[in-house]
Design a protein around this motif. Structure first.
Motif, PDB file in Angstrom:
ATOM      1  N   LYS A   3       0.850  -1.192   0.000  1.00 22.48           N
ATOM      2  CA  LYS A   3       0.000   0.000   0.000  1.00 22.48           C
ATOM      3  C   LYS A   3       0.886   1.242   0.000  1.00 22.48           C
ATOM      4  O   LYS A   3       1.679   1.443   0.931  1.00 22.48           O
ATOM      5  N   GLU A  99      -9.507  -0.910  -2.374  1.00 20.16           N
ATOM      6  CA  GLU A  99      -8.283  -1.584  -1.937  1.00 20.16           C
ATOM      7  C   GLU A  99      -8.572  -3.057  -1.626  1.00 20.16           C
ATOM      8  O   GLU A  99      -7.796  -3.950  -1.972  1.00 20.16           O
ATOM      9  N   VAL A 108      -0.907  -1.220  -4.603  1.00 19.90           N
ATOM     10  CA  VAL A 108      -2.051  -0.305  -4.583  1.00 19.90           C
ATOM     11  C   VAL A 108      -1.539   1.100  -4.291  1.00 19.90           C
ATOM     12  O   VAL A 108      -0.941   1.350  -3.235  1.00 19.90           O
ATOM     13  N   HIS A 110      -2.488   4.751  -3.479  1.00 20.68           N
ATOM     14  CA  HIS A 110      -3.549   5.649  -3.019  1.00 20.68           C
ATOM     15  C   HIS A 110      -3.128   7.074  -3.387  1.00 20.68           C
ATOM     16  O   HIS A 110      -2.218   7.633  -2.764  1.00 20.68           O
ATOM     17  N   TYR A 124      -0.122   3.721   5.167  1.00 22.37           N
ATOM     18  CA  TYR A 124       0.548   3.137   4.007  1.00 22.37           C
ATOM     19  C   TYR A 124       1.888   2.509   4.380  1.00 22.37           C
ATOM     20  O   TYR A 124       2.511   2.887   5.366  1.00 22.37           O
ATOM     21  N   ASP A 125       2.313   1.562   3.545  1.00 18.44           N
ATOM     22  CA  ASP A 125       3.628   0.940   3.750  1.00 18.44           C
ATOM     23  C   ASP A 125       4.740   1.933   3.467  1.00 18.44           C
ATOM     24  O   ASP A 125       5.805   1.868   4.071  1.00 18.44           O
TER      25      ASP A 125
END
Length: 199
Positions: A3, A99, A108, A110, A124-125
């Motif tokens: 993400k 998602e 993904v 965003h 988020y990662d």
């Protein structure tokens, strides 16, 4: 699944980065696009906006008059906050649905203009920031989008500062130059994301 939060100031070139990443195979969840969908005619979102701002923010055919609404909220932080309180939860729910539909091997992205302002980095990662100087942003808004300088400055002032965005960035894409200089950077970042996702 990886993400990634993608953000940048207005006129920085975030939409172009988003488009390139989608062309490489990313699943893009576009907060701006969703924000338009949740206030389409007949939607509960539009009804809530009209209840807050009145029918003056509607076009004659019953759609949201974005320029009219923009002129109200970007001139008054309290009105902007009222609008965000309506739209952001709707956008959040729809983003989560999109998602959820992505696969375990998907990246993904965003695409969130107000990621910094709404303190969303921890969702988020990693966070990718598309960076351009305020002078470059202003030039693009006036020259390419046809905004008058006052409106462009007011839109920029309503967003986080460049320093605030850079403070949350895991990856920075420099988009102060021509478009040709951006694509090789985006390709490199895409490869880094693929590598990070690989077992």
């Amino acid at each position: 699944m990886l993400k990634v939060g993608l953000t940048g100031g207005i006129g920085a070139g975030k939409s172009e980065v988003s488009r390139l990443l989608a062309s490489y195979g990313a699943v893009v969840v576009d907060a701006d696009k969703i924000a338009r969908e949740v206030v389409e005619p007949g939607s509960p979102g539009l009804a809530a906006v009209v209840a807050e701002f009145g029918t003056e923010v509607l076009t004659p055919d019953g759609a949201l008059d974005r320029p009219r609404l923009g002129s109200i909220v970007f001139a008054d932080p309290a009105r902007l906050q009222a609008l965000n309180a309506i739209v952001h939860p709707l956008v959040g729910r729809r983003s989560a649905e999109l998602e959820g539909a992505a696969g375990p091997d998907d990246i993904v992205i965003h695409d969130v203009p107000l990621l910094t302002e709404n303190a969303l980095a921890e969702l988020y990662d990693l966070v990718v920031v598309v960076d351009a100087s305020p002078d470059t942003q202003l030039d693009r808004l006036v020259r390419l989008r046809g905004m008058d300088e006052g409106e462009a400055r007011s839109r920029m002032a309503a967003q986080a500062t460049r320093e605030q965005r850079l403070a949350i960035a895991d990856v920075v894409l420099d988009n102060d130059g021509p478009l040709e200089a951006l694509e090789p950077q985006v390709k490199r970042v895409w490869q880094q994301l693929r590598d990070r996702l690989a077992p």
